[in-house]
Design an enzyme around this catalytic site. Structure first.
Site, PDB file in Angstrom:
ATOM      1  N   TRP A  24      -1.401  11.718  -5.790  1.00 37.89           N
ATOM      2  CA  TRP A  24      -1.897  12.331  -4.482  1.00 37.89           C
ATOM      3  C   TRP A  24      -1.546  11.927  -3.329  1.00 37.89           C
ATOM      4  O   TRP A  24      -0.663  11.215  -3.049  1.00 37.89           O
ATOM      5  CB  TRP A  24      -3.312  11.093  -4.737  1.00 37.89           C
ATOM      6  CG  TRP A  24      -4.787  11.521  -3.173  1.00 37.89           C
ATOM      7  CD1 TRP A  24      -4.168  10.607  -2.476  1.00 37.89           C
ATOM      8  CD2 TRP A  24      -5.132  12.551  -3.329  1.00 37.89           C
ATOM      9  NE1 TRP A  24      -5.277  11.045  -1.336  1.00 37.89           N
ATOM     10  CE2 TRP A  24      -5.386  12.218  -1.681  1.00 37.89           C
ATOM     11  CE3 TRP A  24      -6.367  13.554  -3.595  1.00 37.89           C
ATOM     12  CZ2 TRP A  24      -6.715  12.337  -1.398  1.00 37.89           C
ATOM     13  CZ3 TRP A  24      -7.208  14.269  -3.090  1.00 37.89           C
ATOM     14  CH2 TRP A  24      -7.970  13.864  -1.703  1.00 37.89           C
ATOM     15  N   ASN A  26      -2.711  12.409   0.909  1.00 37.12           N
ATOM     16  CA  ASN A  26      -3.491  12.277   2.788  1.00 37.12           C
ATOM     17  C   ASN A  26      -3.275  12.345   3.647  1.00 37.12           C
ATOM     18  O   ASN A  26      -1.503  12.773   3.857  1.00 37.12           O
ATOM     19  CB  ASN A  26      -4.677  11.724   2.285  1.00 37.12           C
ATOM     20  CG  ASN A  26      -4.939  10.378   2.423  1.00 37.12           C
ATOM     21  OD1 ASN A  26      -4.817   9.593   0.992  1.00 37.12           O
ATOM     22  ND2 ASN A  26      -5.702   9.577   3.493  1.00 37.12           N
ATOM     23  N   ASP A  27      -3.403  11.691   4.773  1.00 42.84           N
ATOM     24  CA  ASP A  27      -1.961  11.014   6.030  1.00 42.84           C
ATOM     25  C   ASP A  27      -0.907  11.824   6.050  1.00 42.84           C
ATOM     26  O   ASP A  27      -1.086  10.397   5.437  1.00 42.84           O
ATOM     27  CB  ASP A  27      -3.281  10.200   6.491  1.00 42.84           C
ATOM     28  CG  ASP A  27      -4.856   9.956   6.609  1.00 42.84           C
ATOM     29  OD1 ASP A  27      -4.979  10.638   5.897  1.00 42.84           O
ATOM     30  OD2 ASP A  27      -4.930   9.682   6.870  1.00 42.84           O
ATOM     31  N   GLN A  43      -0.092   9.375   2.813  1.00 39.29           N
ATOM     32  CA  GLN A  43      -0.544   8.417   2.086  1.00 39.29           C
ATOM     33  C   GLN A  43      -0.707   8.789   0.671  1.00 39.29           C
ATOM     34  O   GLN A  43      -1.009   9.990   0.773  1.00 39.29           O
ATOM     35  CB  GLN A  43      -1.742   8.034   3.050  1.00 39.29           C
ATOM     36  CG  GLN A  43      -2.378   7.679   3.860  1.00 39.29           C
ATOM     37  CD  GLN A  43      -2.868   6.148   3.636  1.00 39.29           C
ATOM     38  OE1 GLN A  43      -3.289   5.832   3.013  1.00 39.29           O
ATOM     39  NE2 GLN A  43      -1.663   5.039   4.406  1.00 39.29           N
ATOM     40  N   SER A  85      -3.132   3.847   6.672  1.00 41.79           N
ATOM     41  CA  SER A  85      -1.733   5.057   7.469  1.00 41.79           C
ATOM     42  C   SER A  85      -1.545   4.012   9.118  1.00 41.79           C
ATOM     43  O   SER A  85      -2.699   3.074   8.988  1.00 41.79           O
ATOM     44  CB  SER A  85      -3.117   5.798   8.230  1.00 41.79           C
ATOM     45  OG  SER A  85      -3.484   7.256   7.132  1.00 41.79           O
ATOM     46  N   ARG A 148      -8.256   0.754  12.382  1.00 40.70           N
ATOM     47  CA  ARG A 148      -7.473   0.714  11.375  1.00 40.70           C
ATOM     48  C   ARG A 148      -6.540   2.164  11.923  1.00 40.70           C
ATOM     49  O   ARG A 148      -6.775   2.723  13.358  1.00 40.70           O
ATOM     50  CB  ARG A 148      -7.762   1.241  10.129  1.00 40.70           C
ATOM     51  CG  ARG A 148      -9.105   2.627  10.496  1.00 40.70           C
ATOM     52  CD  ARG A 148      -8.943   3.026   8.682  1.00 40.70           C
ATOM     53  NE  ARG A 148     -10.462   4.447   8.892  1.00 40.70           N
ATOM     54  CZ  ARG A 148     -11.278   3.899   8.384  1.00 40.70           C
ATOM     55  NH1 ARG A 148     -11.909   3.274   8.142  1.00 40.70           N
ATOM     56  NH2 ARG A 148     -12.159   4.938   8.729  1.00 40.70           N
ATOM     57  N   TRP A 288     -11.183  16.419   3.505  1.00 39.11           N
ATOM     58  CA  TRP A 288     -11.983  15.321   2.446  1.00 39.11           C
ATOM     59  C   TRP A 288     -12.567  16.005   1.960  1.00 39.11           C
ATOM     60  O   TRP A 288     -14.074  15.861   0.715  1.00 39.11           O
ATOM     61  CB  TRP A 288     -12.474  13.838   3.260  1.00 39.11           C
ATOM     62  CG  TRP A 288     -11.120  13.425   3.517  1.00 39.11           C
ATOM     63  CD1 TRP A 288     -11.157  13.073   4.866  1.00 39.11           C
ATOM     64  CD2 TRP A 288     -10.503  12.056   2.638  1.00 39.11           C
ATOM     65  NE1 TRP A 288      -9.825  11.369   5.030  1.00 39.11           N
ATOM     66  CE2 TRP A 288      -9.569  11.197   3.594  1.00 39.11           C
ATOM     67  CE3 TRP A 288     -10.771  12.076   1.391  1.00 39.11           C
ATOM     68  CZ2 TRP A 288      -8.643  11.384   3.120  1.00 39.11           C
ATOM     69  CZ3 TRP A 288      -9.542  11.190   0.136  1.00 39.11           C
ATOM     70  CH2 TRP A 288      -8.652  10.115   1.477  1.00 39.11           C
TER      71      TRP A 288
HETATM   72  C1  FRU Z   1      -7.657   9.376   6.856  1.00 42.45           C
HETATM   73  C2  FRU Z   1      -7.934   7.882   6.423  1.00 42.45           C
HETATM   74  C3  FRU Z   1      -7.406   6.809   7.458  1.00 42.45           C
HETATM   75  C4  FRU Z   1      -7.260   5.574   5.958  1.00 42.45           C
HETATM   76  C5  FRU Z   1      -6.940   6.366   5.402  1.00 42.45           C
HETATM   77  C6  FRU Z   1      -6.425   6.271   3.953  1.00 42.45           C
HETATM   78  O1  FRU Z   1      -8.030  10.251   5.573  1.00 42.45           O
HETATM   79  O2  FRU Z   1      -9.167   7.490   6.175  1.00 42.45           O
HETATM   80  O3  FRU Z   1      -8.715   6.081   7.925  1.00 42.45           O
HETATM   81  O4  FRU Z   1      -6.562   5.088   7.057  1.00 42.45           O
HETATM   82  O5  FRU Z   1      -7.286   7.721   5.387  1.00 42.45           O
HETATM   83  O6  FRU Z   1      -5.563   6.237   2.853  1.00 42.45           O
END
Ligand code: FRU
Length: 461
Positions: A24, A26-27, A43, A85, A148, A288
């Site tokens: 997976w 993400n950011d 991520q 992140s 965060r 998301w």
């Molecule tokens: C944004 C987020 C961030 C967090 C991360 C966790 O997409 O929710 O705020 O740090 O992804 O994976």
């Protein structure tokens, strides 16, 4: 130790957008330049194609285009349930990562969490050591548990960090801290806060703050905006607040929130200042709430092309970085396109089109016979529409009037990035093409078309 998940099918694997080797994403995180290499982290959950205890995946590139996957940079340790992140900065000949420690002390309730800020560093840009006395910053009293996504930069001999936060009034805000050494941090200001939840959000994720073309810009991803017509149609949005920091109050005096990309699949931006002074932005090419059909194949998520930012007429414009032209392998066609004729693009291509204005109505159809993307411009309202013909498939935004209409489109195996009028508007979409794509111009107002086949496998995994 569990084994990282393996990719089981190439059918949606992208040619020139960065993905995980499996698992997976993400950011984007830690977008930086260190000892001759661009670095990008992200991520990452290596063991399943779904979100899990977050690691930092890592890749580097000499040219922002060809990425080489490196070993995982950060993994959660016994004190952390996730490395969330953050960003990277060069200091003392080392590459420093500043990230959020995510902690869920109550195993039965993942919502019972707290977050703090942590650092790690590397001398070779490959192997990272976490600081032994982490965390370097804890959640302040006047904050909820949402604290965060530190973005750090250096300015006038100091380090500054902008953080995504939620005040006790449950509104999104950006806090700025400063430090001399990255290890001890003092609050400077609450730079900006949401006016209200509906229009500016209950939490601001992934903030980024920079000066560009005479403006101070706070880029961030607010949660909780309510859809209003064509605006804020995804679950969460990404956009910016533009203005000037008042030197006395240290607050950003700014206009309203402006969405930066209007497609279904764009979130959690991060920028970096390239060695030549360009402000380059990259984002997660998903959202998301968006379906990700590659999950069945053992991977999920990708990053957009790097885009250069500029301010023009009070708006942020985005253009793919100039290096993207390196991807062109073969010209597919060049000239005035015939209306309704099908031009073959394959699966990985760049298409540029110019139309006379007022070209309006249906402009372009991209289709593989099954999946389609349809682009149109409404004549009087200048509403530019992209439709991927899925449920809730339409996204639209307002284009300003001009003599010419220009489109630049990057197709990849399961995506399309659309730049309208030199990046005044962009639309980022995952489209799970089933076969070769054809372009059909649907109007006689197109003057010019040019297309290239792009490099099939630009990245190493
Ligand atoms: C944004 C987020 C961030 C967090 C991360 C966790 O997409 O929710 O705020 O740090 O992804 O994976």
């Amino acid at each position: 130790m569990a084994e990282p998940i393996k990719v089981t099918s190439q059918r949606y694997r992208l040619g020139y957008h960065l993905m995980t080797p499996g698992g997976w994403m993400n950011d984007p995180n830690g977008f930086s330049f260190f000892k001759g290499w661009y670095h990008i982290f992200y991520q990452y959950y290596p063991y399943k194609a779904e979100w899990g205890p977050m690691h930092w995946g890592h890749a580097r590139s000499r040219d922002l285009i060809h990425w080489e996957t490196l070993p995982t940079a950060l993994a959660p340790d016994s004190e952390e349930n996730g490395c969330f992140s953050g960003s990277a900065v060069v200091y003392d000949d080392k590459l420093w990562l500043i990230y959020t420690g995510h902690h869920t002390p109550n195993a039965r309730d993942p919502e019972d969490f707290y977050q703090d800020q942590r650092v790690a560093w590397s001398e070779d840009g490959i192997h990272f050591t976490k600081y032994g006395a982490n965390p370097v910053l804890q959640t302040p009293q006047d904050n909820t548990k949402h604290f965060r996504d530190p973005k750090v930069w250096q300015q006038d001999g100091k380090f500054y960090m902008v953080l995504g936060s939620q005040g006790l009034d449950h509104l999104g805000r950006a806090l700025v801290y400063s430090s001399d050494n990255l290890l001890s941090w003092q609050l400077v200001t609450e730079l900006s806060k949401a006016k209200d939840k509906e229009s500016e959000g209950y939490m601001w994720e992934c903030p980024d703050f920079f000066h560009l073309d005479g403006q101070d810009i706070l880029l961030m991803s607010p949660q909780g905006l309510e859809a209003q017509g064509d605006l804020y149609r995804n679950l969460n949005q990404t956009g910016y607040l533009m203005g000037h920091v008042n030197p006395e109050t240290k607050k950003l005096e700014r206009g309203g929130f402006v969405e930066i990309d209007h497609g279904h699949d764009f979130y959690a931006t991060q920028t970096m200042l390239a060695p030549d002074g360009r402000r380059v932005m990259i984002a997660w090419m998903n959202a998301w709430d968006s379906p990700m059909y590659e999950v069945e194949d053992g991977w999920a998520g990708a990053l957009t092309l790097p885009r250069e930012l500029h301010v023009k007429s009070g708006r942020l414009y985005q253009q793919p970085v100039a290096e993207v032209s390196m991807l062109r392998e073969q010209e597919l066609f060049h000239g005035a396109p015939a209306q309704d004729k099908a031009y073959a693009l394959g699966r990985k291509a760049e298409l540029q089109l110019t139309f006379k204005r007022p070209a309006a109505g249906q402009l372009l159809l991209l289709t593989d016979g099954e999946k389609t993307l349809q682009l149109s411009l409404e004549p009087d309202t200048h509403r530019f529409v992209v439709n991927r013909n899925t449920e809730d498939g339409e996204r639209a935004a307002q284009l300003s009037a001009s003599d010419e209409l220009k489109l630049q489109i990057f197709l990849d195996k399961s995506s399309a990035e659309i730049f309208v009028n030199d990046g005044e508007l962009t639309f980022t979409e995952r489209v799970y093409w089933q076969g070769d794509v054809q372009a059909k111009v649907l109007t006689d107002a197109a003057n010019q078309a040019q297309a290239w086949r792009l490099e099939a496998e630009a990245n190493q995994y």
